[in-house]
Design a protein around this motif. Structure first.
Motif, PDB file in Angstrom:
ATOM      1  N   ALA A   1       0.838  -1.211   0.000  1.00 12.66           N
ATOM      2  CA  ALA A   1       0.000   0.000   0.000  1.00 12.66           C
ATOM      3  C   ALA A   1       0.870   1.258   0.000  1.00 12.66           C
ATOM      4  O   ALA A   1       0.363   2.370   0.106  1.00 12.66           O
ATOM      5  CB  ALA A   1      -0.935  -0.015   1.214  1.00 12.66           C
ATOM      6  N   GLY A   2       2.171   1.083  -0.103  1.00 15.47           N
ATOM      7  CA  GLY A   2       3.064   2.237  -0.214  1.00 15.47           C
ATOM      8  C   GLY A   2       3.302   2.997   1.080  1.00 15.47           C
ATOM      9  O   GLY A   2       3.500   4.212   1.056  1.00 15.47           O
ATOM     10  N   CYS A   3       3.297   2.291   2.200  1.00 18.58           N
ATOM     11  CA  CYS A   3       3.651   2.969   3.463  1.00 18.58           C
ATOM     12  C   CYS A   3       5.165   3.181   3.478  1.00 18.58           C
ATOM     13  O   CYS A   3       5.931   2.223   3.393  1.00 18.58           O
ATOM     14  CB  CYS A   3       3.241   2.123   4.665  1.00 18.58           C
ATOM     15  N   GLU A   4       5.572   4.430   3.586  1.00 20.10           N
ATOM     16  CA  GLU A   4       7.001   4.741   3.506  1.00 20.10           C
ATOM     17  C   GLU A   4       7.760   4.283   4.743  1.00 20.10           C
ATOM     18  O   GLU A   4       8.949   3.980   4.675  1.00 20.10           O
ATOM     19  CB  GLU A   4       7.233   6.252   3.344  1.00 20.10           C
ATOM     20  N   ASN A   5       7.084   4.273   5.881  1.00 21.79           N
ATOM     21  CA  ASN A   5       7.736   3.884   7.137  1.00 21.79           C
ATOM     22  C   ASN A   5       6.901   2.837   7.856  1.00 21.79           C
ATOM     23  O   ASN A   5       5.685   2.821   7.734  1.00 21.79           O
ATOM     24  CB  ASN A   5       7.898   5.113   8.040  1.00 21.79           C
ATOM     25  N   LEU A   6       7.604   2.012   8.622  1.00 18.63           N
ATOM     26  CA  LEU A   6       6.902   0.990   9.397  1.00 18.63           C
ATOM     27  C   LEU A   6       7.418   0.985  10.824  1.00 18.63           C
ATOM     28  O   LEU A   6       8.628   1.085  11.053  1.00 18.63           O
ATOM     29  CB  LEU A   6       7.143  -0.395   8.792  1.00 18.63           C
ATOM     30  N   ALA A   7       6.497   0.896  11.773  1.00 23.23           N
ATOM     31  CA  ALA A   7       6.870   0.764  13.180  1.00 23.23           C
ATOM     32  C   ALA A   7       6.249  -0.519  13.712  1.00 23.23           C
ATOM     33  O   ALA A   7       5.078  -0.801  13.469  1.00 23.23           O
ATOM     34  CB  ALA A   7       6.360   1.972  13.970  1.00 23.23           C
ATOM     35  N   LEU A   8       7.069  -1.299  14.402  1.00 23.27           N
ATOM     36  CA  LEU A   8       6.590  -2.552  14.981  1.00 23.27           C
ATOM     37  C   LEU A   8       6.573  -2.390  16.493  1.00 23.27           C
ATOM     38  O   LEU A   8       7.552  -1.923  17.074  1.00 23.27           O
ATOM     39  CB  LEU A   8       7.549  -3.685  14.599  1.00 23.27           C
ATOM     40  N   VAL A   9       5.455  -2.762  17.126  1.00 29.86           N
ATOM     41  CA  VAL A   9       5.404  -2.717  18.586  1.00 29.86           C
ATOM     42  C   VAL A   9       5.349  -4.139  19.114  1.00 29.86           C
ATOM     43  O   VAL A   9       4.415  -4.892  18.814  1.00 29.86           O
ATOM     44  CB  VAL A   9       4.175  -1.919  19.088  1.00 29.86           C
ATOM     45  N   VAL A  10       6.390  -4.500  19.872  1.00 26.36           N
ATOM     46  CA  VAL A  10       6.429  -5.850  20.451  1.00 26.36           C
ATOM     47  C   VAL A  10       6.528  -5.764  21.964  1.00 26.36           C
ATOM     48  O   VAL A  10       6.881  -4.718  22.519  1.00 26.36           O
ATOM     49  CB  VAL A  10       7.641  -6.663  19.922  1.00 26.36           C
ATOM     50  N   GLY A  11       6.227  -6.866  22.634  1.00 27.04           N
ATOM     51  CA  GLY A  11       6.335  -6.905  24.083  1.00 27.04           C
ATOM     52  C   GLY A  11       7.775  -7.173  24.483  1.00 27.04           C
ATOM     53  O   GLY A  11       8.664  -7.285  23.629  1.00 27.04           O
ATOM     54  N   ASN A  12       7.979  -7.299  25.782  1.00 24.40           N
ATOM     55  CA  ASN A  12       9.306  -7.665  26.282  1.00 24.40           C
ATOM     56  C   ASN A  12       9.739  -8.991  25.696  1.00 24.40           C
ATOM     57  O   ASN A  12       8.916  -9.831  25.389  1.00 24.40           O
ATOM     58  CB  ASN A  12       9.242  -7.825  27.806  1.00 24.40           C
ATOM     59  N   GLN A  13      10.981  -9.214  25.602  1.00 23.53           N
ATOM     60  CA  GLN A  13      11.540 -10.505  25.184  1.00 23.53           C
ATOM     61  C   GLN A  13      10.986 -10.987  23.854  1.00 23.53           C
ATOM     62  O   GLN A  13      10.700 -12.160  23.690  1.00 23.53           O
ATOM     63  CB  GLN A  13      11.275 -11.571  26.257  1.00 23.53           C
ATOM     64  N   ALA A  14      10.793 -10.087  22.937  1.00 18.60           N
ATOM     65  CA  ALA A  14      10.282 -10.507  21.632  1.00 18.60           C
ATOM     66  C   ALA A  14      11.310 -10.210  20.547  1.00 18.60           C
ATOM     67  O   ALA A  14      10.967  -9.860  19.439  1.00 18.60           O
ATOM     68  CB  ALA A  14       8.963  -9.837  21.339  1.00 18.60           C
ATOM     69  N   GLU A  15      12.595 -10.398  20.905  1.00 20.67           N
ATOM     70  CA  GLU A  15      13.659 -10.100  19.929  1.00 20.67           C
ATOM     71  C   GLU A  15      13.458 -10.897  18.650  1.00 20.67           C
ATOM     72  O   GLU A  15      13.739 -10.405  17.570  1.00 20.67           O
ATOM     73  CB  GLU A  15      15.060 -10.437  20.466  1.00 20.67           C
ATOM     74  N   LYS A  16      12.980 -12.145  18.817  1.00 23.96           N
ATOM     75  CA  LYS A  16      12.783 -12.985  17.637  1.00 23.96           C
ATOM     76  C   LYS A  16      11.856 -12.315  16.637  1.00 23.96           C
ATOM     77  O   LYS A  16      12.064 -12.385  15.440  1.00 23.96           O
ATOM     78  CB  LYS A  16      12.153 -14.322  18.047  1.00 23.96           C
ATOM     79  N   VAL A  17      10.804 -11.676  17.175  1.00 25.47           N
ATOM     80  CA  VAL A  17       9.824 -11.033  16.297  1.00 25.47           C
ATOM     81  C   VAL A  17      10.456  -9.823  15.620  1.00 25.47           C
ATOM     82  O   VAL A  17      10.348  -9.661  14.398  1.00 25.47           O
ATOM     83  CB  VAL A  17       8.549 -10.623  17.071  1.00 25.47           C
ATOM     84  N   SER A  18      11.146  -8.976  16.402  1.00 23.60           N
ATOM     85  CA  SER A  18      11.732  -7.802  15.752  1.00 23.60           C
ATOM     86  C   SER A  18      12.823  -8.191  14.758  1.00 23.60           C
ATOM     87  O   SER A  18      12.929  -7.611  13.691  1.00 23.60           O
ATOM     88  CB  SER A  18      12.241  -6.773  16.755  1.00 23.60           C
ATOM     89  N   GLN A  19      13.598  -9.227  15.102  1.00 23.51           N
ATOM     90  CA  GLN A  19      14.634  -9.666  14.149  1.00 23.51           C
ATOM     91  C   GLN A  19      14.029 -10.092  12.821  1.00 23.51           C
ATOM     92  O   GLN A  19      14.473  -9.682  11.758  1.00 23.51           O
ATOM     93  CB  GLN A  19      15.426 -10.846  14.733  1.00 23.51           C
TER      94      GLN A  19
END
Ligand code: UD1
Ligand code: MG
Length: 456
Positions: free
Chosen positions: A49-67
Motif C-alpha cells: 500500500a506504499g507505506c514509507e515507514n513501518l513501526a513494529l510494537v512488540v512486548g518484552n523478550q520478543a527479539e525474535k519477532v523484531s529480528q
C-alpha cells in the motif's frame, strides 16, 4: 484536503499481545501462513500500500519477532511496549515515529495475516479524501467480542467495546476490525489524551473516535469483510487462515490463466509465481521461492521448494514438464522444454533446454547441457561427507542408466556413458566411458547347478 507535505504514511504494526494459546515456543506472529510468518503478511500489505515507514510494537523478550520483521523490511523500526496496557498504549509505544505529525498513521495487527494492500489503501484513500480518522468495519452475524461502530448517518461517532456496551449498542452488527487510519497532524494529540476508565481498565485505541468527534474532526468508517481481518489465536484458527489464504491464491492463479486440475489439493506460498497456460495437476506443493514461466506442466504429486533466505530459487522455463512425483529443491534452474520425470530429485542444478532427466535420478550441484539425456537411476555423487562437488555434463551427452558420476567430474558434450558405470574421471567430447565387470555367459551352467541341488 490533503496536507501535501505530510502525505506520507506510517504503518504501525501491533504485535505485543502474545497469549499462550498457540502452545508453542515460537511467538504467535511468527507462525506461518503460505510459507511466510503472519506478521510478514501484514508487512507485505503495508509495503504493497506504499507505506514509507513501518513501526513494529512488540512486548518484552520478543527479539525474535523484531529480528524477523527487520529482516523482512529495511524501513521497519521496532519499539517495545513494556506493559500490556491496551491498544492505544501500544500505539503510543511507537510515538517517536509519529510525534512530529509528518506521517499519517495506519494501524495493523501482527496476528491478522489476511489483510491486503487494497484494504490499507482504502484507509489511505479515506484520509486523502479528508477524513481525520478512518476505521475499517465489517458487518458480522456474530458480532460477539468485537467493538461496535456507532454511526450517526455517515459519521462514525464512537466505538463501543463489548464489555462497555449497553443493550442497544450490543445489538449493532457493524464491527470494528481494529484497523484504523489517523491524520498525521492530529494523531499524537488524540492518542495521548486517551484514558483507561472502562470495564477492562485499558487504554483503548477505539476511544480515539469519540475524542476526534468531540473536537469536530471528521471520522469515517470504511467497509471491509470480516474474513480479511480474521485474527489467529490458536492453531485451529491458524489452519482456518491458511485455508482462506490458499483459496485466495488458487482463485488468483486460475483467473490469471493457470489451470489447476484439482485446486483444493494444491498448495501455494505467498511468493509463488506461475505463468499463464501452465497446468498444475493434483496434489502439488509449492514451498516459497518457486517461479514458473508460461506453459509449464507440473504433473501430479510433485514438491517444489526454493530457498528465499539464500536466494536459491526454483525457476522453470516455458514448456518444461515436471513430474509426476518430482522433487525440485533450492537452486533448480530448469530450462525450456526440459523433462524431469518420476522419482527424480534436483538440487542446485542448471538443466538446459530440452535435456531429459526422466526416471529415478538424483542431480545435485550440476550443470547439464542442452539436449543431454540422463538415463534412469543416474546419481551425481556430489558429497564426500565434508564438501560438495560439481558435475558438469555437456550438450547432447548420453548418460546410460544406473550410472554413478563421482564429482568433481566433467562429461563433455556428445560423450556416452555405458549403463551401470561408476565414473570417476573426466570424459572427453564424443568418447565412450564404460566401467563395469566383464560379462561372462556360461552355457548350461544353470541346468547343472539345479541338478546338483535336487540330488542333495
Ligand atoms: C480490539 C478492539 C475491538 C476490535 C477487535 C478486533 C480495542 C480497544 N478494541 O479488541 O474494538 O473489535 O480488536 O479484533 O482496540 N495489543 C498490543 N498491546 C496491548 C493490547 C493489545 O500490542 O497492550 C495488540 C494485540 O497484540 C492484538 C491487538 O492489539 O493484536 C488487539 O488487542 P486485543 O486485546 O486482542 O483487543 P480486542 O479485545 O480483541
Ligand atoms: Mg483480539
Amino acid at each position: 484536503m490533503s496536507d501535501t507535505f505530510t502525505d506520507r504514511f506510517l504503518g504501525i504494526l501491533l504485535a505485543a499481545g502474545e497469549g499462550t494459546r498457540m502452545r508453542s515456543n515460537l511467538p504467535k506472529v511468527l507462525h506461518k501462513i503460505g510459507g511466510l510468518s503472519m506478521v510478514g503478511h501484514v508487512i507485505r500489505a503495508f509495503e504493497g500500500a506504499g507505506c514509507e515507514n513501518l513501526a513494529l510494537v512488540v512486548g518484552n523478550q520478543a527479539e525474535k519477532v523484531s529480528q524477523e520483521c527487520e529482516k523482512l523490511s529495511s524501513r521497519l523500526i521496532s519499539y517495545i511496549q513494556n506493559e500490556r496496557l491496551g491498544t492505544a498504549h501500544a500505539v503510543l509505544a511507537a510515538q517517536e515515529s509519529f510525534k512530529d505529525g509528518k506521517n499519517h498513521i495506519i494501524i495493523g495487527y501482527g496476528d491478522t495475516p489476511l489483510v491486503t494492500a487494497e484494504l490499507f489503501n482504502a484507509i489511505k484513500d479515506a484520509l486523502l479524501e479528508g477524513a481525520d480518522i478512518a476505521v475499517l468495519g465489517f458487518e458480522s452475524d456474530n458480532p460477539h467480542g468485537y467493538g461496535r461502530l456507532v454511526m450517526n448517518g455517515e459519521a462514525l461517532i464512537a466505538i463501543r467495546e463489548e464489555k462497555d456496551a449497553n443493550d442497544e449498542e450490543r445489538a449493532i452488527k457493524f464491527c470494528n476490525s481494529g484497523i484504523m487510519g489517523l491524520r498525521g497532524k492530529h494523531a499524537h494529540d488524540i492518542l495521548r489524551v486517551i484514558g483507561n476508565n472502562n470495564a477492562k481498565g485499558e487504554y483503548y485505541l477505539t476511544d480515539a473516535v469519540e475524542i476526534a468527534h468531540a473536537k469536530g474532526l471528521k471520522v469515517r468508517a470504511v467497509i471491509g469483510k470480516e474474513e480479511e481481518t480474521l485474527g489467529v489465536n490458536n492453531r485451529y484458527e491458524l489452519s482456518n487462515a491458511e485455508a482462506i489464504f490458499q483459496r485466495r491464491k488458487r482463485k488468483e492463479f486460475m483467473l490469471s490463466g493457470v489451470t489447476l486440475q484439482a485446486p483444493e489439493t494444491t498448495f501455494f506460498s505467498y511468493d509463488t509465481e506461475i505463468g499463464a497456460d501452465s497446468v498444475i495437476e493434483p496434489n502439488c506443493f509449492f514451498a516459497p521461492g518457486v517461479c514458473l514461466a508460461e506453459n509449464v506442466t507440473i504433473k501430479a504429486n510433485s514438491y517444489l521448494e526454493g530457498d528465499v533466505v539464500n536466494n536459491k530459487k526454483v525457476s522453470i522455463a516455458s514448456e518444461a514438464i515436471i513430474g509426476p512425483f518430482a522433487r525440485l529443491r533450492p537452486g533448480s534452474l530448469i530450462g525450456e522444454k526440459v523433462k524431469v520425470g518420476n522419482f527424480c530429485e534436483i538440487k542446485n542444478a542448471q538443466i538446459e533446454k530440452g535435456a531429459k532427466v526422466n526416471h529415478l535420478t538424483y542431480i545435485g550441484d550440476a550443470e547439464i547441457g542442452a539436449g543431454a539425456n540422463i538415463g534412469a537411476g543416474t546419481i551425481t555423487c556430489n558429497y564426500d561427507g565434508y564438501s560438495k562437488y560439481k558435475t558438469i555434463i555437456g550438450q547432447n551427452a548420453f548418460i546410460g542408466s544406473n550410472s554413478s558420476l563421482v564429482a568433481p567430474i566433467t562429461i563433455e558434450s556428445g560423450a556416452y556413458i555405458g549403463s551401470g558405470s561408476v565414473v570417476t574421471k573426466n570424459v572427453e567430447k564424443d568418447a565412450l566411458a564404460v566401467a563395469r565387470g566383464k560379462l561372462r555367459i556360461i552355457s548350461g551352467w544353470a541346468e547343472v547347478f539345479r541338478g546338483k541341488k535336487i540330488q542333495k
